[in-house]
Design a protein around this motif. Sequence first.
Motif, PDB file in Angstrom:
ATOM      1  N   MET A   1       0.856  -1.191   0.000  1.00  0.00           N
ATOM      2  CA  MET A   1       0.000   0.000   0.000  1.00  0.00           C
ATOM      3  C   MET A   1       0.888   1.235   0.000  1.00  0.00           C
ATOM      4  SD  MET A   1      -2.844   1.252   2.765  1.00  0.00           S
ATOM      5  CE  MET A   1      -4.030   0.035   2.298  1.00  0.00           C
ATOM      6  N   VAL A   2       0.540   2.156  -0.910  1.00  0.00           N
ATOM      7  CA  VAL A   2       1.281   3.419  -1.006  1.00  0.00           C
ATOM      8  C   VAL A   2       0.309   4.542  -0.700  1.00  0.00           C
ATOM      9  CG1 VAL A   2       2.674   4.903  -2.480  1.00  0.00           C
ATOM     10  CG2 VAL A   2       2.813   2.420  -2.764  1.00  0.00           C
ATOM     11  N   ARG A   3       0.551   5.206   0.433  1.00  0.00           N
ATOM     12  CA  ARG A   3      -0.331   6.278   0.875  1.00  0.00           C
ATOM     13  C   ARG A   3       0.275   7.642   0.526  1.00  0.00           C
ATOM     14  NH1 ARG A   3      -4.196   6.383   4.975  1.00  0.00           N
ATOM     15  NH2 ARG A   3      -3.598   4.249   5.533  1.00  0.00           N
ATOM     16  N   LEU A   4      -0.575   8.486  -0.026  1.00  0.00           N
ATOM     17  CA  LEU A   4      -0.145   9.840  -0.319  1.00  0.00           C
ATOM     18  C   LEU A   4      -0.104  10.644   0.977  1.00  0.00           C
ATOM     19  CD1 LEU A   4       0.511  12.110  -2.398  1.00  0.00           C
ATOM     20  CD2 LEU A   4      -1.957  12.527  -2.524  1.00  0.00           C
ATOM     21  N   THR A   5       1.025  11.250   1.234  1.00  0.00           N
ATOM     22  CA  THR A   5       1.172  12.028   2.462  1.00  0.00           C
ATOM     23  C   THR A   5       0.970  13.502   2.190  1.00  0.00           C
ATOM     24  OG1 THR A   5       3.555  12.315   2.162  1.00  0.00           O
ATOM     25  CG2 THR A   5       2.816  10.341   3.353  1.00  0.00           C
ATOM     26  N   LEU A   6       0.718  14.224   3.259  1.00  0.00           N
ATOM     27  CA  LEU A   6       0.502  15.667   3.148  1.00  0.00           C
ATOM     28  C   LEU A   6       1.761  16.376   2.694  1.00  0.00           C
ATOM     29  CD1 LEU A   6      -1.665  17.817   3.587  1.00  0.00           C
ATOM     30  CD2 LEU A   6      -0.833  18.093   5.937  1.00  0.00           C
ATOM     31  N   GLU A   7       2.905  15.884   3.140  1.00  0.00           N
ATOM     32  CA  GLU A   7       4.176  16.503   2.756  1.00  0.00           C
ATOM     33  C   GLU A   7       4.415  16.366   1.251  1.00  0.00           C
ATOM     34  OE1 GLU A   7       3.782  14.350   5.184  1.00  0.00           O
ATOM     35  OE2 GLU A   7       4.117  15.631   6.950  1.00  0.00           O
ATOM     36  N   GLN A   8       4.137  15.172   0.756  1.00  0.00           N
ATOM     37  CA  GLN A   8       4.292  14.954  -0.683  1.00  0.00           C
ATOM     38  C   GLN A   8       3.364  15.860  -1.482  1.00  0.00           C
ATOM     39  OE1 GLN A   8       3.523  10.684  -0.626  1.00  0.00           O
ATOM     40  NE2 GLN A   8       5.617  10.279  -1.341  1.00  0.00           N
ATOM     41  N   THR A   9       2.121  15.967  -1.002  1.00  0.00           N
ATOM     42  CA  THR A   9       1.155  16.813  -1.692  1.00  0.00           C
ATOM     43  C   THR A   9       1.578  18.265  -1.660  1.00  0.00           C
ATOM     44  OG1 THR A   9      -0.542  15.271  -0.937  1.00  0.00           O
ATOM     45  CG2 THR A   9      -1.282  17.342  -1.869  1.00  0.00           C
ATOM     46  N   ALA A  10       2.133  18.679  -0.513  1.00  0.00           N
ATOM     47  CA  ALA A  10       2.591  20.066  -0.391  1.00  0.00           C
ATOM     48  C   ALA A  10       3.718  20.356  -1.358  1.00  0.00           C
ATOM     49  CB  ALA A  10       3.018  20.346   1.047  1.00  0.00           C
ATOM     50  N   ARG A  11       4.627  19.388  -1.535  1.00  0.00           N
ATOM     51  CA  ARG A  11       5.729  19.597  -2.479  1.00  0.00           C
ATOM     52  C   ARG A  11       5.204  19.693  -3.912  1.00  0.00           C
ATOM     53  NH1 ARG A  11       8.548  15.836   0.867  1.00  0.00           N
ATOM     54  NH2 ARG A  11       8.039  14.120  -0.564  1.00  0.00           N
ATOM     55  N   GLU A  12       4.206  18.864  -4.226  1.00  0.00           N
ATOM     56  CA  GLU A  12       3.617  18.908  -5.564  1.00  0.00           C
ATOM     57  C   GLU A  12       2.889  20.222  -5.805  1.00  0.00           C
ATOM     58  OE1 GLU A  12       3.934  16.788  -7.985  1.00  0.00           O
ATOM     59  OE2 GLU A  12       5.027  15.240  -6.896  1.00  0.00           O
ATOM     60  N   ALA A  13       2.274  20.742  -4.726  1.00  0.00           N
ATOM     61  CA  ALA A  13       1.476  21.959  -4.882  1.00  0.00           C
ATOM     62  C   ALA A  13       2.292  23.235  -4.719  1.00  0.00           C
ATOM     63  CB  ALA A  13       0.339  21.958  -3.861  1.00  0.00           C
ATOM     64  N   ALA A  14       3.545  23.156  -4.258  1.00  0.00           N
ATOM     65  CA  ALA A  14       4.375  24.350  -4.052  1.00  0.00           C
ATOM     66  C   ALA A  14       4.529  25.097  -5.371  1.00  0.00           C
ATOM     67  CB  ALA A  14       5.728  23.951  -3.489  1.00  0.00           C
ATOM     68  N   PRO A  15       4.561  26.462  -5.330  1.00  0.00           N
ATOM     69  CA  PRO A  15       4.507  27.263  -4.094  1.00  0.00           C
ATOM     70  C   PRO A  15       3.092  27.639  -3.645  1.00  0.00           C
ATOM     71  CG  PRO A  15       4.993  28.685  -5.927  1.00  0.00           C
ATOM     72  CD  PRO A  15       4.860  27.296  -6.506  1.00  0.00           C
ATOM     73  N   ALA A  16       2.062  27.152  -4.392  1.00  0.00           N
ATOM     74  CA  ALA A  16       0.691  27.560  -4.049  1.00  0.00           C
ATOM     75  C   ALA A  16       0.225  26.931  -2.739  1.00  0.00           C
ATOM     76  CB  ALA A  16      -0.266  27.180  -5.172  1.00  0.00           C
ATOM     77  N   GLY A  17       0.770  25.742  -2.402  1.00  0.00           N
ATOM     78  CA  GLY A  17       0.377  25.065  -1.168  1.00  0.00           C
ATOM     79  C   GLY A  17      -1.080  24.650  -1.217  1.00  0.00           C
ATOM     80  N   CYS A  18      -1.767  24.844  -0.131  1.00  0.00           N
ATOM     81  CA  CYS A  18      -3.171  24.424  -0.033  1.00  0.00           C
ATOM     82  C   CYS A  18      -4.096  25.256  -0.906  1.00  0.00           C
ATOM     83  CB  CYS A  18      -3.634  24.509   1.423  1.00  0.00           C
ATOM     84  SG  CYS A  18      -2.812  23.289   2.469  1.00  0.00           S
ATOM     85  N   LEU A  19      -3.573  26.302  -1.503  1.00  0.00           N
ATOM     86  CA  LEU A  19      -4.385  27.142  -2.384  1.00  0.00           C
ATOM     87  C   LEU A  19      -4.308  26.689  -3.852  1.00  0.00           C
ATOM     88  CD1 LEU A  19      -3.477  30.667  -0.917  1.00  0.00           C
ATOM     89  CD2 LEU A  19      -5.519  29.286  -0.455  1.00  0.00           C
ATOM     90  N   ALA A  20      -3.589  25.602  -4.082  1.00  0.00           N
ATOM     91  CA  ALA A  20      -3.414  25.097  -5.458  1.00  0.00           C
ATOM     92  C   ALA A  20      -4.761  24.676  -6.037  1.00  0.00           C
ATOM     93  CB  ALA A  20      -2.448  23.942  -5.469  1.00  0.00           C
ATOM     94  N   THR A  21      -4.945  24.965  -7.318  1.00  0.00           N
ATOM     95  CA  THR A  21      -6.188  24.573  -8.010  1.00  0.00           C
ATOM     96  C   THR A  21      -5.972  23.380  -8.941  1.00  0.00           C
ATOM     97  OG1 THR A  21      -5.708  26.152  -9.777  1.00  0.00           O
ATOM     98  CG2 THR A  21      -7.070  26.923  -7.920  1.00  0.00           C
ATOM     99  N   PHE A  22      -4.708  23.005  -9.173  1.00  0.00           N
ATOM    100  CA  PHE A  22      -4.424  21.874 -10.068  1.00  0.00           C
ATOM    101  C   PHE A  22      -3.295  21.032  -9.505  1.00  0.00           C
ATOM    102  CE2 PHE A  22      -1.760  20.231 -13.623  1.00  0.00           C
ATOM    103  CZ  PHE A  22      -2.618  19.218 -14.016  1.00  0.00           C
ATOM    104  N   LEU A  23      -3.493  19.702  -9.536  1.00  0.00           N
ATOM    105  CA  LEU A  23      -2.465  18.755  -9.114  1.00  0.00           C
ATOM    106  C   LEU A  23      -2.402  17.591 -10.091  1.00  0.00           C
ATOM    107  CD1 LEU A  23      -2.863  18.401  -5.225  1.00  0.00           C
ATOM    108  CD2 LEU A  23      -0.915  19.368  -6.457  1.00  0.00           C
ATOM    109  N   ASP A  24      -1.170  17.221 -10.444  1.00  0.00           N
ATOM    110  CA  ASP A  24      -0.948  16.059 -11.291  1.00  0.00           C
ATOM    111  C   ASP A  24      -0.221  15.006 -10.464  1.00  0.00           C
ATOM    112  OD1 ASP A  24      -0.388  14.147 -13.145  1.00  0.00           O
ATOM    113  OD2 ASP A  24       0.608  15.469 -14.586  1.00  0.00           O
ATOM    114  N   LEU A  25      -0.960  13.982 -10.042  1.00  0.00           N
ATOM    115  CA  LEU A  25      -0.408  12.907  -9.215  1.00  0.00           C
ATOM    116  C   LEU A  25      -0.521  11.556  -9.932  1.00  0.00           C
ATOM    117  CD1 LEU A  25      -1.963  14.029  -5.807  1.00  0.00           C
ATOM    118  CD2 LEU A  25       0.391  14.377  -6.574  1.00  0.00           C
ATOM    119  N   SER A  26      -0.391  11.592 -11.239  1.00  0.00           N
ATOM    120  CA  SER A  26      -0.532  10.363 -12.028  1.00  0.00           C
ATOM    121  C   SER A  26       0.759   9.544 -11.990  1.00  0.00           C
ATOM    122  CB  SER A  26      -0.880  10.718 -13.474  1.00  0.00           C
ATOM    123  OG  SER A  26       0.141  11.501 -14.064  1.00  0.00           O
ATOM    124  N   HIS A  27       0.619   8.231 -12.258  1.00  0.00           N
ATOM    125  CA  HIS A  27       1.754   7.305 -12.341  1.00  0.00           C
ATOM    126  C   HIS A  27       2.585   7.272 -11.054  1.00  0.00           C
ATOM    127  CE1 HIS A  27       0.819   8.274 -16.597  1.00  0.00           C
ATOM    128  NE2 HIS A  27       1.183   7.013 -16.826  1.00  0.00           N
TER     129      HIS A  27
END
Length: 464
Positions: A1-27
Amino acid sequence: MVRLTLEQTAREAAPAGCLATFLDLSHRSFTDVSCLGSFKNLERLDLGHNCLVTLEGLSACTNLKWLSVIENKLVSLKGAEVLSKLQVLNAGKNKLTRIDEVKSMTSLGALILNDNNITSICKLDPHHQLNTLVLSKNPVITFGDALVNAKSMKKISMSHCEIESIGSSLAACVELKELRLAHNKITTIPSDLAKNTKILNLDLGNNLIERESDLKVLSELRYLRNLNLQGNPIAEKDTLAKKVMKIVPNLRIFNAKPIEAISISQNENSRKGSKLNKDEGLPDRDPVDSSMKKKEKRKRSKQQVESHEEPAAKDTPPAVAIAAPVKSALSDSKKKKKEKVVVEQDKSSKPKSKHDKASSNDTEGKTKKEKKKSANKEDKDAGGIDDTEVSFAELMFSGDGSVPEPVSKDKPLGTAADGKFFGGLVIDHTKKRKKAKGIPMDASDLKQLCSAPEVGAGGLSGWD
């Protein structure tokens, strides 16, 4: 099982952080994305090519408008029913068997669910904005009443399903422009399709349509530009393209080929056919004459191979008569007489031993054979047509293949017992002997010789 963590999501969304409107978490091989609930402003999310089995972790993303979960391991869309603002949902290539969760997604404009295990379509009445439905490669048997109020539907793709009938299922889709139903079990084009007058692209390839009467409804589709009927029993008929072009004059592509190319091909085939018919029906071609010519050609070729072997038939009149020279025949006979005299002198002067008797017998046998060959040659010179030594200048032809004018007014040439001429060539033995002695030809003789076509000159052969 691979769980998405908040830290990983924050890095993907930087620099917008929690205000990001688009995320690409494919593959990423994720199995759990529940931490995405902290991103309230997400509008576009790509989770394709992961290992998700549920969408419950997205229930907090209420502002999502575009979601792709293509090629995961979803068995249901549970968790997505709360996404009331979702406009585009792509859940193709999963393991879905039902799509009841989409009933509450009233803002959907495009629903893409290809390559699943869906057997039935839920009623889509509340989806007033739904314009694209893709359910290809699902074991769907019927539309049911899923689209009875889908007035905004513009594109329906349900190829490689198990649909047996369309019926009036699409009657309400008055805005429909693209309908793809290839590789199904459809047996007829329903008359209710006439209500979908705005269709541009219609793909009914590889079905079971076989009646030409079904094509009549296509005349109501005045905007139809692309039609595919390949793989149906009706497509095996050569006249199908011509009929379809007549029924749908504005069609641009038929069976994946431009209409212009089809028209050009048909015109070429028509020209070839008409030319063939014209050649076969030429009035100046006499079948009897043609067969006679073929027979004479075969006869000539056979005689050329077997020349000097078989004597010409005495009772059969020659196909053509020839004014052949006599000098060669006379010289041959003189030579043979001399040879005979020499042989007789040898017989009288020498005593005959056993060996001499045998040789004299051989000589006599050879002399008899030579006499026989000479007689055969004389007969063939009378026929003339197979004697390769006879030059063309010595043959008398008429230019048009008919009987030539007689050389002498007193005696016509080549007259048979019934007063008719044989062929286009005639023989006059009197003239032949005179000319052999050196008497010059008169003007009429020269005119006939000059009119004779030469072999290899491109015209009709004089032999015919």
